[in-house]
Write a protein that holds these residues in place. Structure first.
Motif, mmCIF file in Angstrom:
data_model
loop_
_atom_site.group_PDB
_atom_site.id
_atom_site.type_symbol
_atom_site.label_atom_id
_atom_site.label_comp_id
_atom_site.label_asym_id
_atom_site.label_seq_id
_atom_site.Cartn_x
_atom_site.Cartn_y
_atom_site.Cartn_z
ATOM 1 N N SER A 151 -118.584 55.605 62.907
ATOM 2 C CA SER A 151 -119.936 55.028 63.042
ATOM 3 C C SER A 151 -120.787 55.756 64.071
ATOM 4 N N THR A 152 -120.303 56.870 64.620
ATOM 5 C CA THR A 152 -121.000 57.693 65.623
ATOM 6 C C THR A 152 -121.085 57.051 67.002
ATOM 7 N N LEU A 153 -120.291 55.997 67.228
ATOM 8 C CA LEU A 153 -120.382 55.323 68.532
ATOM 9 C C LEU A 153 -119.542 56.008 69.604
ATOM 10 N N ARG A 175 -126.150 58.408 60.713
ATOM 11 C CA ARG A 175 -126.655 57.037 60.918
ATOM 12 C C ARG A 175 -127.602 56.596 59.805
ATOM 13 N N ARG A 176 -128.222 57.556 59.116
ATOM 14 C CA ARG A 176 -129.099 57.176 57.993
ATOM 15 C C ARG A 176 -128.283 56.779 56.764
ATOM 16 N N ILE A 207 -125.058 55.269 56.944
ATOM 17 C CA ILE A 207 -124.029 54.243 57.159
ATOM 18 C C ILE A 207 -124.621 52.893 57.572
ATOM 19 N N TYR A 220 -129.329 38.638 67.491
ATOM 20 C CA TYR A 220 -130.200 38.204 68.595
ATOM 21 C C TYR A 220 -130.489 36.718 68.452
ATOM 22 N N PHE A 256 -136.167 49.691 60.576
ATOM 23 C CA PHE A 256 -135.638 51.023 60.890
ATOM 24 C C PHE A 256 -135.369 51.834 59.615
ATOM 25 N N PHE A 257 -135.456 51.157 58.473
ATOM 26 C CA PHE A 257 -135.054 51.823 57.224
ATOM 27 C C PHE A 257 -136.188 52.045 56.234
ATOM 28 N N LEU A 312 -127.012 48.265 67.209
ATOM 29 C CA LEU A 312 -128.235 49.006 67.535
ATOM 30 C C LEU A 312 -127.966 50.506 67.607
ATOM 31 N N THR A 346 -125.836 52.228 66.040
ATOM 32 C CA THR A 346 -125.495 52.894 64.774
ATOM 33 C C THR A 346 -126.691 52.926 63.814
ATOM 34 N N LEU A 347 -127.822 52.402 64.265
ATOM 35 C CA LEU A 347 -129.022 52.421 63.416
ATOM 36 C C LEU A 347 -129.705 53.786 63.531
ATOM 37 N N PRO A 348 -130.484 54.157 62.510
ATOM 38 C CA PRO A 348 -131.169 55.463 62.578
ATOM 39 C C PRO A 348 -132.359 55.411 63.531
ATOM 40 N N VAL A 349 -132.053 55.266 64.805
ATOM 41 C CA VAL A 349 -133.105 55.225 65.824
ATOM 42 C C VAL A 349 -132.647 56.094 66.992
#
Lengths: 238, 434
Positions: A50-52, A75-76, A78, A88, A103-104, B233, B235-238
């Motif tokens: 997940s790139t974390l 990230r685009r 997954i 939240y 964001f998408f 947050l 892992t979002l494309p930001v």
């Protein structure tokens, strides 16, 4: 093209080796399960995909993109659902989905994404209530809706039904099964081997940071002359 | 072990973590150091004030004046023949003096002719903090003693002066020299009092803004981690920068709004202490447009630096509770300059405190208005430059942290401390989780 390609992955946390040379592939359009006991390294692998998290050695690619060098592109593609994740609390369910949807896409695309999220979460009128009034099952449904509403190429789900009752767990499994029909590949982790057997087309057994066996459930059961995956796992690690 | 003992041990293990202990230990050390240094400043204030006296009258009454002043103050300049005032002032200032008192030739003549005898006081003001005016207050008190002594002498010798003069025979003619500026008819106490809005209000506003906005940033990070929304947050494309800047700016807005609400009430409270008798602008103590621009710039870069620092601290927060603990160092960094600036001017602090004050970024906007009133651009501009560098370093650190595992996994460098505490308390909640 492979949806996920993990090669000789090593991840250390200080002096502790969490992932020790793991390798496996996930094909496009399948539900792939990582199963193993707590602390086996499942969450660490999913966080890396997940790139974390950074990696110590080896490589991980998502649809041909390196998760370290091309993290933005990955990230685009997954959508990640962490174990025990929350939303939240001051937002309503719908507002939370809208926050993520922005964001998408833009304009009508946002509306379509939110509608899909509302449909998947299936919370009825409660979608307009604040998240802090939701039960655990409702929150999980909202988060699964959030994870799948963008129709990601790869959905990474960490223990998607963990802590849920039978009814809620079943509903979540159904939602995941349906999502694959929308061309989403699913990589999920679980220590519930029965669940994985029901959901996944292929599985990898993980123990002490390494993949110890890989295949589809019937094949593995046959190979180890076992009635279920639990028995397979015990035989493999012993 | 009894049930109570068992529960007690568990509670101590749960609550006594490196995150809770370290800030308190640091605070204790810094408070101790501060107390030592402030104690030194107070002792200094208790010493006899240093003054110069020029007696141009050389009479019995002027002798009473010099006698009282010689007894109550350290007189470093007292020529026997005529003296040049600017030269005398320079000499007294070099000796660290607080005032030069001049007794004019007609001092006793005026008193015996039923006019008040005038003592001309040239105040040498060093700072506008509350404690900076202590020497001048002591000299003022000595002048009151002089008044009583001369009054007693007049009554004792049955002088035919009218009762008004006999009761209060002397008056003061005051001129204050502060940071190269000469202001006639005003005392250091009055100037200090009029600058109190800058000495008290501005530091408190700054402290509130920093604590409100900083608290929001740290708490936000703690809550994101506790609810595991941060993982989603990230892992979002930001872009990571958008997340960092969004959090900093969002917190700044919330902090400013909250501080503004507080300050409306506080402003009314402070107004009740202010007098409109003297306008500082009449003495050239006013800010021009470029000064306000510099104050705004100082405030902006400090807020940026403070919030970036809070973001760095926020990355250590594991949940809401630990976020509250992490606010301690920020609170402390905001409170130190607030108190120092209330009590002393930057120029009149000991060198060590000056270095500490300059190093704390929050000090600079607290000092800016008072400093700019006296055209000390060097301190303000160097302060802004320092804070910009500090902010840049903090933003770089935050950006680096957001690119590493540190944000989600926590550091591994506290293991030494954890090991020590485990040895001290037995194996507790300090072991790391993967």
């Amino acid at each position: 093209m492979l949806a996920v390609e993990v090669k000789d992955l090593v991840k250390d946390f200080g002096s502790i080796r969490a992932v020790d040379g793991a390798s496996f592939d996930v094909h496009e359009g399948e539900i792939f399960g990582l199963i193993g006991p707590n602390g086996a390294g499942k969450t660490t692998i999913l966080r890396i995909v997940s790139t974390l998290l950074q990696i110590n050695s080896g490589s991980v690619k998502v649809l041909g993109h390196d998760v370290v060098k091309e993290a933005d592109q990955v990230r685009r593609l997954i959508s990640y659902l962490p174990e025990d994740a929350g939303a939240y609390k001051n937002l309503t369910g719908r507002a939370y989905l809208e926050f993520i949807a922005r964001f998408f896409g833009g304009g009508n695309e946002i509306k379509k994404i939110i509608e899909r999220g509302v449909e998947i979460a299936n919370l009825g009128e409660r979608i307009d209530d604040r998240v802090d009034t939701y039960s655990k099952g409702m929150t999980r449904r909202l988060l699964v809706g959030r994870a799948l509403m963008t129709e990601p190429k790869l959905a990474i789900l960490d223990e998607p039904t963990s802590g849920l009752d039978v009814t809620n767990a079943r509903e979540i499994r159904e939602i995941i099964k349906k999502s694959v029909k929308r061309e989403t590949t699913v990589l999920l982790s679980s220590h519930n081997m029965l669940e994985v057997e029901f959901l996944c087309e292929r599985i990898a057994l993980i123990n002490r940071g390494g993949i110890v066996e890989e295949g589809n459930a019937p094949e593995l059961k046959k190979r180890y002359r076992a009635d279920n995956l639990e028995e397979v796992f015990v035989k493999v690690v012993s | 072990m009894s049930d109570l003992g068992n529960i007690l041990k568990k509670e101590v293990r749960e609550l006594l973590t490196p995150a809770t202990i370290i800030p308190v230990i640091v605070m204790a050390f810094v408070f101790g150091g501060m107390g030592h240094m402030i104690g030194g400043v107070i002792e200094e204030a208790k010493e006899k004030p240093v003054i110069g006296i020029i007696d141009e009258d050389n009479s019995i009454l002027s002798g009473i004046v010099t006698g009282v002043l010689n007894h109550g103050a350290e007189v470093v300049y007292s020529p026997t023949d005529g003296a040049d005032i600017p030269e005398a002032l320079e000499h007294v200032e070099e000796e660290g003096g607080a005032a030069l008192l001049v007794i004019p030739p007609d001092f006793s003549e005026n008193i015996y002719e039923n006019r008040h005898g005038v003592v001309r006081i040239h105040w040498i003001m060093k700072g506008a903090g509350m404690m900076d005016s202590i020497p001048s207050q002591v000299v003022d008190a000595l002048v009151q003693v002089v008044n009583q002594e001369i009054s007693r002498t007049l009554v004792g010798e049955d002088s035919p002066v009218n009762p008004d003069v006999a009761v209060s025979p002397i008056t003061k003619s005051e001129t204050t020299v502060f940071k190269g500026r000469e202001m006639e008819g005003i005392s250091p106490g009055t100037i200090s009092g009029m600058l109190s809005s800058q000495s008290i209000t501005i530091p408190i506003i700054m402290m509130l803004i920093i604590m409100m906005a900083g608290g929001t940033v740290i708490t936000s990070m703690g809550m994101e981690k506790e609810n595991k929304t941060l993982e989603t947050l990230l892992t979002l494309p930001v872009k990571r920068n958008s997340i960092v800047i969004g959090k900093i700016v969002g917190s700044a807005i919330v902090g400013l709004v909250m501080a503004a609400i507080y300050m409306v009430g506080f402003g009314y409270y402070m107004q009740s202490f202010q007098s409109a008798e003297i306008n500082l602008a009449d003495f050239g103590l006013a800010l021009g447009p470029q000064d306000y621009l510099l104050v705004g710039l100082s405030l902006f870069v400090t807020l940026l630096a403070g919030l970036s620092l809070c973001m760095v601290l926020g990355t250590f927060a594991k949940n809401y509770k630990s976020a509250q603990t992490l606010m301690l160092p920020v609170t402390f960094l905001a409170v130190i300059p607030m108190f120092l600036i209330m009590f002393k001017d930057f120029d009149t602090l000991p060198a060590v405190l000056r270095i500490i004050l300059f190093a704390i970024p929050f000090s600079h906007p607290m000092m800016a208005i008072r400093t700019l009133m006296f055209d000390d651009y060097l301190l303000v501009l160097s302060g802004i430059a320092y804070v910009v560098i500090f902010a840049a370093i903090m933003v770089a650190v935050v950006a680096w942290i957001f690119r590493t595992d540190r944000l989600l996994t926590g550091g591994t460098r506290t293991r030494g401390i954890s090991k020590f505490l485990r040895g001290f308390l037995g194996r507790g909640p300090f072991h790391r989780r993967l």
